[in-house]
Design a protein around this motif. Structure first.
Motif, PDB file in Angstrom:
ATOM      1  N   GLU A   1     -10.394   7.979  -0.772  1.00  9.62           N
ATOM      2  CA  GLU A   1      -9.042   7.702  -0.271  1.00  9.62           C
ATOM      3  C   GLU A   1      -8.527   8.863   0.571  1.00  9.62           C
ATOM      4  O   GLU A   1      -9.017   9.991   0.498  1.00  9.62           O
TER       5      GLU A   1
ATOM      6  N   SER B   1      -3.863   6.068   2.053  1.00 12.45           N
ATOM      7  CA  SER B   1      -4.667   4.922   2.458  1.00 12.45           C
ATOM      8  C   SER B   1      -4.669   3.750   1.474  1.00 12.45           C
ATOM      9  O   SER B   1      -4.924   2.616   1.907  1.00 12.45           O
ATOM     10  N   PRO B   2      -4.412   3.928   0.158  1.00 15.27           N
ATOM     11  CA  PRO B   2      -4.324   2.732  -0.692  1.00 15.27           C
ATOM     12  C   PRO B   2      -3.236   1.751  -0.256  1.00 15.27           C
ATOM     13  O   PRO B   2      -3.266   0.587  -0.642  1.00 15.27           O
TER      14      PRO B   2
ATOM     15  N   TRP C   1      -2.765   1.055   2.937  1.00 16.15           N
ATOM     16  CA  TRP C   1      -3.199   0.485   4.211  1.00 16.15           C
ATOM     17  C   TRP C   1      -4.061  -0.747   3.955  1.00 16.15           C
ATOM     18  O   TRP C   1      -4.510  -1.004   2.836  1.00 16.15           O
ATOM     19  N   GLU C   2      -4.334  -1.493   5.036  1.00 10.92           N
ATOM     20  CA  GLU C   2      -5.337  -2.553   4.961  1.00 10.92           C
ATOM     21  C   GLU C   2      -6.702  -1.913   4.698  1.00 10.92           C
ATOM     22  O   GLU C   2      -7.011  -0.831   5.204  1.00 10.92           O
ATOM     23  N   LYS C   3      -7.516  -2.593   3.909  1.00 12.60           N
ATOM     24  CA  LYS C   3      -8.816  -2.033   3.544  1.00 12.60           C
ATOM     25  C   LYS C   3      -9.679  -1.722   4.773  1.00 12.60           C
ATOM     26  O   LYS C   3     -10.361  -0.691   4.833  1.00 12.60           O
ATOM     27  N   LYS C   4      -9.646  -2.605   5.752  1.00 12.33           N
ATOM     28  CA  LYS C   4     -10.470  -2.395   6.957  1.00 12.33           C
ATOM     29  C   LYS C   4     -10.010  -1.152   7.718  1.00 12.33           C
ATOM     30  O   LYS C   4     -10.831  -0.436   8.327  1.00 12.33           O
TER      31      LYS C   4
ATOM     32  N   GLU D   1      -8.487   1.528   6.326  1.00 12.12           N
ATOM     33  CA  GLU D   1      -8.914   2.678   5.529  1.00 12.12           C
ATOM     34  C   GLU D   1     -10.394   2.967   5.791  1.00 12.12           C
ATOM     35  O   GLU D   1     -10.791   4.129   5.984  1.00 12.12           O
ATOM     36  N   THR D   2     -11.214   1.918   5.827  1.00  9.79           N
ATOM     37  CA  THR D   2     -12.653   2.080   6.056  1.00  9.79           C
ATOM     38  C   THR D   2     -12.928   2.680   7.431  1.00  9.79           C
ATOM     39  O   THR D   2     -13.783   3.569   7.581  1.00  9.79           O
TER      40      THR D   2
END
Length: 284
Positions: A60, A111-112, A114-117, A119-120
């Motif tokens: 994260e 980042s938790p 944020w949208e997962k994509k 963050e990635t």
């Protein structure tokens, strides 16, 4: 280096660096003009941004806009990469006239949220930058610059804004003013537990009391007494969340001559009593 104001030593030709910090390294509340990202590579860390405590796990990311007060508590067994860069380098010739400091201060900071994509994507960029910095193959600085521009674009386009605006965005000044302020803050850091008068601090800087008052108000937006009280309150908040000292001892350690003054200023600043703040904000 003053704890209140940090001045990272960045290359003036390419003001960017990556630090590796293990969990035994903590940073007390401070701010700097540079943007900072913290990427947790192992374990869990506890940190605070603009008086809000967070816990980040492996993979994260925290994003901290220039001028925001933040800290990291000791988190044994963890490791984090710290990315710092000066926005001035990346805004030259910006025809969109974007106020990046203001825009970045308004982003959701971890980042938790944020949208997962997204963050990635940001994590992938940070990992690639770290590889480039470690390997330093031919052309690595070109690669780093390209990745930083892509990072800035992603942050602007993809990361959502906070519903509530941050409370503290410290004024960014020119380098010579920052150095003068750093000297003032360094002196305060060393002597905040003592009686500090306007005349004393003016003499330290070589200014008259009148000129110092104007200089300080112009470059910080507040009087020296207001700053000193806020500084001492910030120290008290740090001790409340990072120690089990009684409030009476914290008052003594932070330089307040009157319990009544401390309680009044603390409640005015935080809208709650010190023990309530400790209970609400402390991260176990």
């Amino acid at each position: 280096m003053a704890i209140y104001l940090e001045m990272p030593e960045l290359d003036k030709d390419f003001p960017f660096r990556i630090l590796v910090n293990d969990g035994d390294i903590l940073t007390t509340p401070h701010w700097h003009r540079e943007v900072e990202l913290i990427y947790v590579t192992k374990g869990t860390i506890s940190l605070g941004i603009d008086d809000v405590p967070y816990k980040l796990r492996e993979g994260e990311i925290a994003f901290i806009g220039g001028g925001l007060i933040h800290y990291v508590l000791a988190s044994p067994g963890s490791e984090r990469l710290v990315y710092q860069f000066d926005l001035n380098y990346f805004t030259a010739g910006n025809k969109e006239n974007l106020d990046l400091q203001k825009l970045f201060a308004e982003l959701l900071p971890i980042s938790p949220y944020w949208e997962k994509k997204d963050e990635t994507a940001v994590r992938s960029l940070l990992e690639q930058m770290n590889r480039e910095m470690e390997n330093q193959e031919t052309g690595y600085q070109f690669s780093l610059k390209a990745e930083l521009f892509e990072l800035i674009t992603r942050l602007l386009r993809d990361i959502p804004q906070q519903a509530k605006q941050p409370k503290k965005i410290n004024k960014l000044a020119t380098q010579d003013v920052l150095e003068k302020l750093d000297g003032i803050f360094s002196y305060v850091e060393a002597h905040y537990q003592e009686v500090l008068t306007l005349q004393t601090i003016a003499e330290i800087t070589g200014y008259s009391s009148f000129y110092f008052t104007k200089f300080f108000k112009k470059n910080t937006g507040k009087t020296f007494l207001t700053f000193l009280n806020e500084y001492r309150i910030d120290k008290a908040k740090w001790l409340l969340i990072n120690s089990d000292l009684p409030v009476s001892e914290i008052i003594t350690q932070t330089g307040f001559e009157s319990d009544k003054t401390f309680y009044r200023l603390f409640k005015s600043s935080m809208a709650m009593a010190p023990l309530e703040y400790r209970s609400t904000m402390k991260i176990e």
